[in-house]
Design an enzyme around this catalytic site. Structure first.
Site, short mmCIF file in Angstrom:
data_model
loop_
_atom_site.label_atom_id
_atom_site.label_comp_id
_atom_site.label_asym_id
_atom_site.label_seq_id
_atom_site.Cartn_x
_atom_site.Cartn_y
_atom_site.Cartn_z
N ARG A 29 -5.45 12.72 15.07
CA ARG A 29 -4.32 12.80 14.14
C ARG A 29 -4.67 11.98 12.89
O ARG A 29 -5.34 10.96 13.00
CB ARG A 29 -3.04 12.25 14.79
N HIS A 38 6.11 -1.81 13.60
CA HIS A 38 6.04 -2.71 12.45
C HIS A 38 6.94 -2.22 11.34
O HIS A 38 7.34 -1.06 11.30
CB HIS A 38 4.60 -2.79 11.92
N ASP A 68 6.55 -2.06 7.16
CA ASP A 68 5.53 -2.26 6.12
C ASP A 68 5.96 -3.45 5.27
O ASP A 68 7.11 -3.48 4.81
CB ASP A 68 5.42 -1.00 5.25
C1 LIG Z 1 0.08 -4.84 3.05
C2 LIG Z 1 -0.32 -4.11 4.10
C3 LIG Z 1 -0.76 -4.65 5.41
C4 LIG Z 1 -0.89 -3.36 6.28
C5 LIG Z 1 -1.30 -2.33 5.25
C6 LIG Z 1 -0.34 -2.61 4.11
C7 LIG Z 1 1.07 -2.10 4.53
C8 LIG Z 1 1.20 -1.87 6.07
C9 LIG Z 1 0.50 -2.99 6.87
C10 LIG Z 1 0.21 -2.66 8.38
C11 LIG Z 1 -0.21 -1.19 8.54
C12 LIG Z 1 1.41 -2.97 9.32
C13 LIG Z 1 0.97 -2.88 10.80
C14 LIG Z 1 -0.18 -3.87 11.10
C15 LIG Z 1 -1.40 -3.67 10.17
C16 LIG Z 1 -2.37 -4.85 10.45
C17 LIG Z 1 -2.18 -2.39 10.55
O1 LIG Z 1 -1.98 -1.86 11.68
O2 LIG Z 1 -3.00 -1.92 9.74
C18 LIG Z 1 -0.91 -3.68 8.70
C19 LIG Z 1 -1.86 -3.46 7.50
C20 LIG Z 1 -2.96 -4.52 7.33
O3 LIG Z 1 -2.69 -5.75 7.40
O4 LIG Z 1 -4.12 -4.07 7.15
O1 AKG Z 2 0.17 7.18 10.71
C1 AKG Z 2 1.42 7.09 10.69
O2 AKG Z 2 2.18 8.04 10.95
C2 AKG Z 2 2.06 5.74 10.37
C3 AKG Z 2 1.08 4.79 9.73
C4 AKG Z 2 1.75 3.52 9.28
O3 AKG Z 2 2.88 3.21 9.62
C5 AKG Z 2 1.00 2.59 8.39
O4 AKG Z 2 -0.21 2.83 8.16
O5 AKG Z 2 1.67 1.60 7.93
FE FE2 Z 3 3.67 1.58 8.39
#
Ligand SMILES: C=C1C[C@]23C[C@H]1CC[C@H]2[C@]1(C)CCC[C@@](C)(C(=O)O)[C@H]1[C@@H]3C(=O)O
Ligand code: AKG
Ligand code: FE2
Length: 378
Positions: A309, A243, A245
């Site tokens: 982790r 992804h 951010d």
């Molecule tokens: C605005 C945001 C949505 C997420 C948290 C923040 C910035 C990173 C985004 C995220 C981590 C990108 C990957 C998918 C996601 C759903 C996750 O894995 O948490 C995303 C976060 C979110 O929507 O909660």
């Molecule tokens: O845990 C990590 O190293 C990456 C986490 C991440 O990309 C996120 O929370 O948006």
């Molecule tokens: Fe990220």
């Protein structure tokens, strides 16, 4: 020790009986290796492909910046520019964030994630809200669940009351007052560093040095603690899938286990943990603020079989009603606008209600925006 899926989903996800999938022990296929993790966590083979090579790029030393050494500042800006034009990722050292504060923030994160379910669920994220505890986002998604638990809360600096301390006290109780204090201090340190980085980014783009600092000064940011339990099938699941951010700038500190990977020159590269460094990556919103000049970093977190982790992640955001638009002199140099103006709150809402952030969030958001407000050409 692998805690398996039950550490992520509460109540523990009952592994459905194989017969429900039309396979019974008599079938020959039954004896083929059955994945030992719930299918909801499994990504396609083609989406995995583990990195082997490490990303070895110069680290940006901020010492000169704090000392007002213009030559060192120009050198730092040149490193930032090269990294952001290429992949949107760099690391900083001599960032003046107290290393003891980082250590204590990790200690409190570990303590939180080691709480029994009943306590963690007191902070459970409410539908539609970003804040609180989430196990594998199982309440939001049904497939390709991330192999992680998260604790997210907001940070902004107005007034005396600390939204961070209030969050911990109101959701987890008085015994978490100290945790709230630690994260208040940690988020403040992250915010202060983010404004230094915004100056460096402005210098690297040749725009007014205070332009981005002023844009983010009164912003509300997102703090997230990530916990990735050991996984029996690290080749089938992601801690966090690929992804960008959607936010503007991310300041991340990972523990010493390793698992963060960045996509550079069409290859996934591992990022070796460095206690003394902070990982910085640009997000979609900053890409738009640079009129598409700088990359939004494509990254992911892989899991492993043996070791938990954790990472501390601070997502820098502007005030929600701020209109995201690149500086005029950058557009003049570029000639054309790459993205429409939008409010950060609209992109945030898009990722929370309509679209799971991935590697194409910004382009899909732009399409969604234009489809709901087609440009009037008269
Ligand atoms: C605005 C945001 C949505 C997420 C948290 C923040 C910035 C990173 C985004 C995220 C981590 C990108 C990957 C998918 C996601 C759903 C996750 O894995 O948490 C995303 C976060 C979110 O929507 O909660
Ligand atoms: O845990 C990590 O190293 C990456 C986490 C991440 O990309 C996120 O929370 O948006
Ligand atoms: Fe990220």
């Amino acid at each position: 020790m692998d805690l398996g899926a039950s550490t992520l989903l509460c109540p523990p996800l009952e592994l459905t009986d194989k017969k429900e999938h039309g396979v019974s022990p008599s079938d020959s296929s039954f004896f083929k290796k059955q994945p030992s993790i719930p299918m909801e966590f499994i990504w396609a083979k083609g989406e995995m492909g583990h990195a082997h090579e490490e990303l070895r790029e110069p680290v940006v030393d901020l010492e000169g910046f704090f000392a007002g050494d213009e030559v060192a500042i120009q050198h730092a800006a040149m490193l930032v520019r090269a990294a952001c034009l290429n992949h949107g990722f760099f690391q900083v050292i001599n960032h003046r964030v107290d290393p003891h504060l980082i250590t204590v923030a990790h200690d409190h994160m570990e303590a939180f994630f080691k709480l029994p379910w009943s306590k963690k669920l007191r902070a459970q994220r409410k539908p539609g809200s970003l804040w609180g505890y989430s196990g594998a986002h199982a309440d939001r998604f049904s497939l390709k669940l991330p192999w992680k638990e998260t604790l997210s809360f907001g940070f902004h600096e107005n007034g005396s009351e600390s939204v961070v301390e209030d969050f911990f006290k109101s959701t987890l109780g008085e015994e978490f007052e100290q945790t709230g204090l630690v994260y208040q201090k940690y988020c403040q340190a992250m915010k202060d560093l983010s404004l230094v980085l915004m100056e460096l980014l402005a210098i690297s783009l040749g725009v007014d040095r205070l332009h981005y600092r002023n844009f983010f000064e009164d912003g509300s940011s997102i703090m997230r603690c990530n916990n990735y339990p050991p996984c029996q099938e690290p080749g089938l699941a992601f801690g966090t899938g690929p992804h960008c951010d959607p936010t503007s700038l991310t300041i991340l500190h990972q523990d010493q286990v390793g698992g963060l990977e960045v996509y550079v020159n069409n290859k996934w590269r591992t990022i070796r943990p460095r206690r003394d460094a902070l990982v910085i990556n640009l997000g979609d919103t900053f890409k738009a603020l640079s009129n598409g000049r700088y990359k939004s970093c494509l990254h992911r977190a892989v899991v492993n079989r043996y070791k938990e982790r954790r990472s501390l992640v601070f997502f820098v955001c502007p005030r929600e009603d701020r209109v995201v638009t690149p500086p005029q002199d950058l557009v003049c140099r570029e000639g054309t606008r790459k993205y429409p103006d939008f409010k950060w709150s609209d992109l945030l809402e898009f990722t929370q209600k309509y679209y799971r952030a991935d590697d194409a969030t910004l382009q899909n958001f732009t399409k969604w925006l234009l489809s709901s407000n087609p440009p009037n050409h008269h």
